[in-house]
Design a protein around this motif. Sequence first.
Motif, PDB file in Angstrom:
ATOM      1  N   PRO A 245     -20.242 -10.201 -85.006  1.00 39.25           N
ATOM      2  CA  PRO A 245     -20.822 -10.723 -86.251  1.00 39.25           C
ATOM      3  C   PRO A 245     -19.900 -10.498 -87.441  1.00 39.25           C
ATOM      4  O   PRO A 245     -19.130  -9.531 -87.488  1.00 39.25           O
ATOM      5  N   VAL A 246     -19.996 -11.395 -88.425  1.00 35.85           N
ATOM      6  CA  VAL A 246     -19.110 -11.383 -89.593  1.00 35.85           C
ATOM      7  C   VAL A 246     -19.956 -11.345 -90.861  1.00 35.85           C
ATOM      8  O   VAL A 246     -21.021 -11.974 -90.928  1.00 35.85           O
ATOM      9  N   TYR A 425     -36.432 -14.043 -76.577  1.00 35.76           N
ATOM     10  CA  TYR A 425     -34.997 -14.239 -76.361  1.00 35.76           C
ATOM     11  C   TYR A 425     -34.391 -13.059 -75.599  1.00 35.76           C
ATOM     12  O   TYR A 425     -33.507 -13.242 -74.754  1.00 35.76           O
ATOM     13  N   GLU A 426     -34.845 -11.849 -75.898  1.00 38.79           N
ATOM     14  CA  GLU A 426     -34.302 -10.685 -75.201  1.00 38.79           C
ATOM     15  C   GLU A 426     -34.699 -10.683 -73.726  1.00 38.79           C
ATOM     16  O   GLU A 426     -34.021 -10.076 -72.894  1.00 38.79           O
ATOM     17  N   ALA A 427     -35.804 -11.380 -73.418  1.00 41.48           N
ATOM     18  CA  ALA A 427     -36.244 -11.487 -72.022  1.00 41.48           C
ATOM     19  C   ALA A 427     -35.498 -12.581 -71.265  1.00 41.48           C
ATOM     20  O   ALA A 427     -35.737 -12.786 -70.073  1.00 41.48           O
ATOM     21  N   LEU A 452     -32.384 -13.030 -85.385  1.00 44.33           N
ATOM     22  CA  LEU A 452     -31.127 -13.778 -85.372  1.00 44.33           C
ATOM     23  C   LEU A 452     -30.169 -13.224 -84.324  1.00 44.33           C
ATOM     24  O   LEU A 452     -29.519 -13.975 -83.604  1.00 44.33           O
ATOM     25  N   ARG A 453     -30.092 -11.896 -84.241  1.00 42.65           N
ATOM     26  CA  ARG A 453     -29.192 -11.283 -83.263  1.00 42.65           C
ATOM     27  C   ARG A 453     -29.617 -11.641 -81.840  1.00 42.65           C
ATOM     28  O   ARG A 453     -28.779 -11.973 -80.983  1.00 42.65           O
ATOM     29  N   ILE A 485     -26.099  -5.450 -85.017  1.00 47.15           N
ATOM     30  CA  ILE A 485     -25.273  -6.296 -85.888  1.00 47.15           C
ATOM     31  C   ILE A 485     -24.237  -5.396 -86.546  1.00 47.15           C
ATOM     32  O   ILE A 485     -24.445  -4.864 -87.645  1.00 47.15           O
ATOM     33  N   ASP A 486     -23.149  -5.181 -85.864  1.00 43.70           N
ATOM     34  CA  ASP A 486     -22.097  -4.281 -86.341  1.00 43.70           C
ATOM     35  C   ASP A 486     -20.968  -5.118 -86.939  1.00 43.70           C
ATOM     36  O   ASP A 486     -20.225  -5.779 -86.222  1.00 43.70           O
ATOM     37  N   VAL A 487     -20.869  -5.113 -88.272  1.00 41.49           N
ATOM     38  CA  VAL A 487     -19.860  -5.930 -88.949  1.00 41.49           C
ATOM     39  C   VAL A 487     -18.672  -5.091 -89.421  1.00 41.49           C
ATOM     40  O   VAL A 487     -17.829  -5.580 -90.174  1.00 41.49           O
ATOM     41  N   ARG A 488     -18.603  -3.845 -88.982  1.00 46.29           N
ATOM     42  CA  ARG A 488     -17.453  -3.023 -89.364  1.00 46.29           C
ATOM     43  C   ARG A 488     -16.167  -3.647 -88.830  1.00 46.29           C
ATOM     44  O   ARG A 488     -16.079  -4.011 -87.666  1.00 46.29           O
TER      45      ARG A 488
END
Length: 694
Positions: A245-246, A425-427, A452-453, A485-488
């Motif tokens: 993700p950005v 969605y996760e399923a 969203l993720r 959601i890791d945008v680092r």
Amino acid sequence: MNFRIADTFSTSLTRLTGQEQKAVKTTAFDLQMDPSAPGLSFHKLDRAQDKNFWSVRVSADIRIIVHKTAEGILLCYVDHHDAAYKWAARRKIEQHPNTGAMQLVEIPERIEEFAPTQAAAATKGGGKRLFDNLRKLELMAFGVPAEWVEAVRGANDDTIFDVLPHLPQEAQEILLRLAVGEKAEPPKPAPPAADPFAHPDAQRRFLMVSSLEELQRALEFPWDKWAVFLHPDQRALVAKNYAGPVRVSGSAGTGKTIVALHRAVHLARSHPDARVLLTTFSSALANALRRKLAILVDGESAIAARIDVKALSVAATDLYCEKFGQPELASSDLIHALLTQAAKKIEGQRFSENQLFGEWSDVVDAWHLTTWESYRDVARLGRRTRLSAKQREVLWEIFKNVRAEMSTRKVMTWSDIYGRLTDEYEAGSAARYRFAVVDEAQDLGVAEARFLRAMVAEEPEGLLFAGDLGQRIFQQPFSWKSLGIDVRGRSYTLRVNYRTSHQIRTQADRLLPKTVTDVDGIKEGREGTVSVFDGPPPEVVSAKDEAQERRIVADWITARITESPRPHEIGVFVRSDSQIERARLAVIAAGVPFVELSDHVEATEGAVAISTMHLAKGLEFRSVAVMACDDDVIPLQERMESIADEGDLEEAYNTERHLLYVACTRARDQLLVTGLAPMSEFLDDLKQPEGGAR
């Protein structure tokens, strides 16, 4: 009329001093807005070989060289008076007869230091001429201008680099390949009727608006004109391949929305089978995005068809209806009633209604907590009132009863809708969208971000978020990283402000800290941001009563209409619905038509726009009046008094500052801030001494 900028203009601009550059940018902006404006001083260059060259006065000694035709204006060069005129005397703009590309051509016979003859080449190096075996038509097929064919044919190993800098880039590249013995095919000529500025080689050196319609929109709303341009920093963000993700940040007016628009189009073009969701937090902003997207994909119906532009709540509702049917939302009043009803069943509990609703909305509902274990273990970020294990047990009994009653009534919250879709969605359920691009992402809630993720989980670069923490006005802060959601390492800050004048931007920035840090430790700074044009400083005026404030604002609106009789370029904003009447009466006193904005009512041609600060998000106006900034209005006293948690109080105080910042930065040129004495304490920060550095 089209508006274009040549790369020679950008290069020459960098050679000027900082103050000279600011003045040039202001004049260039005015040229793009209205080249016929009386304040612009055009002078035809009669001695130039190209009779379409004109100079435009920036200051006593700085001139912009423009190429002006009936079809449009091209900014070509900028320099001090004599140097600018000398540059124009040695150049012309013409379509290459073979390739069809528009070129900016130097005229060899006007360059005294260059003598393109065989004798000169022999004197300097005496080596074999590199291109003597090529005929004129062959060299021209490579993009060499006719005027430079003999110079190219006379070049040898020692003189080739004297010639190349004077040629278009495409010709330079091919000639260098030929010089080292490589084969090179001439570019395919464009069709005779093709636009010479649309040729791929022309696009190397000219930034352009591709149609009259686009320019008209750019002139109507100043910020929109940049939708067809991309700063190199923005272009890199749009086209880059990411490993996750950005997030793109930047203060108001730095082009975050433009990056989001271009990114959505780039993804749709790069992935012909994928659908893209371009979304934001309100239908009004989604409508604005839709109009801007139409500019970028004009004539590309296949691309447009695969980009859905919707408010996130609308997109989620559509997806929910497809899978589960129409949801029935529980109102805020119903939730309050259910909490009160459930609390009465718990003997001895001492939580107030405000405490219960705050814990429900910011923790239980926000995180879609449905079990005691999930509530027991959740991190209550931002909430300073600590809860013992016993207190949590009591609270969960209340919330469990509320959830049971909601289930009986078959009603849901927005978090429930997002949560059920997330679970689906996760399923492993297939999602409609492969990519999601989110504008105004700072106002996402936990449930929305998690949804969203989950929706684009199979695509590493499925998410791009554009937003500004300094404009967050709706949601509590939370850890994006904890949601996956890791945008680092993929967080970028834009620094060039195209929309707001230097004076308005610098003073509005004083309402916010220089650096804002999110829960995950990622910092967003406002230092280093620059505006591309100047304007008058904001006016902050105190009134003794509402009648005087009304006259002040009415007179100010009248003055703006006199300067530029376009009422829709004026916006009037207040803190909340309670102050709308003050704005309405001021505009009526000015005798100007107006429209009151809402999620379903947008700005109208010929009418001043009136709205609350919340609805100002994403809008731009030439002139803005921010009214009713009384001491008890912003921050809103009743809101402050209703908050029970100390952490919530600090957060609410900050978002009140953000609201004022949002309202002030909707202005391009002029800003008026009014209120009754004593005015808001925030205005002490808005004021700035003269001479602040850019």
